[in-house]
Design an enzyme around this catalytic site. Structure first.
Site, PDB file in Angstrom:
ATOM      1  N   ASP A   1     -13.206 -45.807   1.714  1.00 40.97           N
ATOM      2  CA  ASP A   1     -12.751 -46.775   0.370  1.00 40.97           C
ATOM      3  C   ASP A   1     -11.924 -47.611   1.171  1.00 40.97           C
ATOM      4  OD1 ASP A   1     -11.656 -48.003  -1.716  1.00 40.97           O
ATOM      5  OD2 ASP A   1     -11.953 -46.135  -2.766  1.00 40.97           O
TER       6      ASP A   1
ATOM      7  N   TYR B   1     -25.727 -46.737   1.435  1.00 42.21           N
ATOM      8  CA  TYR B   1     -24.772 -47.272   1.076  1.00 42.21           C
ATOM      9  C   TYR B   1     -24.921 -48.477   2.220  1.00 42.21           C
ATOM     10  CZ  TYR B   1     -19.892 -49.129   0.902  1.00 42.21           C
ATOM     11  OH  TYR B   1     -18.733 -49.818   0.957  1.00 42.21           O
TER      12      TYR B   1
ATOM     13  N   THR C   1     -27.671 -45.251   5.790  1.00 42.82           N
ATOM     14  CA  THR C   1     -27.538 -44.618   4.554  1.00 42.82           C
ATOM     15  C   THR C   1     -27.745 -45.585   3.532  1.00 42.82           C
ATOM     16  OG1 THR C   1     -25.334 -45.090   4.560  1.00 42.82           O
ATOM     17  CG2 THR C   1     -25.987 -43.026   5.287  1.00 42.82           C
TER      18      THR C   1
END
Length: 227
Positions: free
Chosen positions: A132, A208, A206
């Site tokens: 994050d 993401y 992935t």
């Protein structure tokens, strides 16, 4: 050693999303406890104790695609995935069940609690992929790759071991790299742009990352060696 009591701020956002399906809940009830190192963490025990082969740790594995891929393609490695997000843990548990894997362990919680129990130089490889970024300046203290955390990673990785870091947020990359260089305990010697713009063959894409590319962001991929 890393003082967990002085680092109580959260480094992650929400801990769960939409409700689990009936199938996911059944796996969490029946399968997850067999691979959960949570009881060891609560008891203050090293979660890697008794595991054989090279020891790898993935911190914040999200939807578990990279974690499952690595466990499948490296059956001789003992891999621990740590993730606070319940839905990610459920997906990892499904992967374990679907592929009948025995070399993967899981912990739902904060990676700092895990690191504090791992002996010096115990790990061969650590993954910190797309953490994050905590964009707002007042939240930068919540960024995972702070100086104290980098020092703790350096402590648990054996000399010559690897730390893989990836991000699609250039500002976060600059912020983290400044702290890696300032620390001085990890080497990274690029020779060309592709050294950090191209994923290695053993670094799977992935969902993401696919989303980041669709939205116009570029992936950055780093493999450090612990000196």
């Amino acid at each position: 050693m890393f003082n967990r009591d002085t680092q109580k701020f959260r480094t992650f956002g929400r801990a769960k999303g939409k409700a689990l399906t009936a199938g996911q809940q059944a796996l969490m009830d029946d399968v997850f406890p067999k691979f959960d190192v949570g009881p060891d963490i609560k008891a203050g025990r090293n979660p890697f104790a008794g595991l054989e082969g090279p020891l790898w740790l993935e911190i914040g594995f999200g939807a578990a695609e990279h974690l499952i891929w690595q466990a499948q393609h490296n059956p001789d490695v003992s891999l621990l995935g740590v993730e606070p997000f319940l839905n990610g843990i459920a997906k990892a548990t499904k992967g374990i069940n679907d592929h009948a894997m025995t070399n993967l362990r899981l912990h739902r919680g904060d990676a700092r609690d895990v690191l504090s129990l791992i002996p010096d130089g115990a790990l061969d490889r650590v993954f910190v992929l797309f953490p994050d970024p905590w964009h707002k300046t007042r939240h930068h203290k919540r960024r995972l790759l702070r100086t104290e955390f980098i020092q703790e990673l350096h402590r648990v990785i054996k000399p010559g071991g690897e730390l893989r870091f990836g991000s699609d947020i250039l500002h976060y990359v600059d912020w983290a790299m400044t702290r890696f260089y300032r620390h001085g305990g990890f080497s990274w010697s690029p020779t060309q742009v592709s050294d950090w713009r191209m994923r290695g063959e053993d670094w799977p894409e992935t969902r993401y990352l696919k989303k980041a590319l669709r939205e116009g962001r570029t992936g950055h991929f780093f493999t450090f060696q612990r000196v």
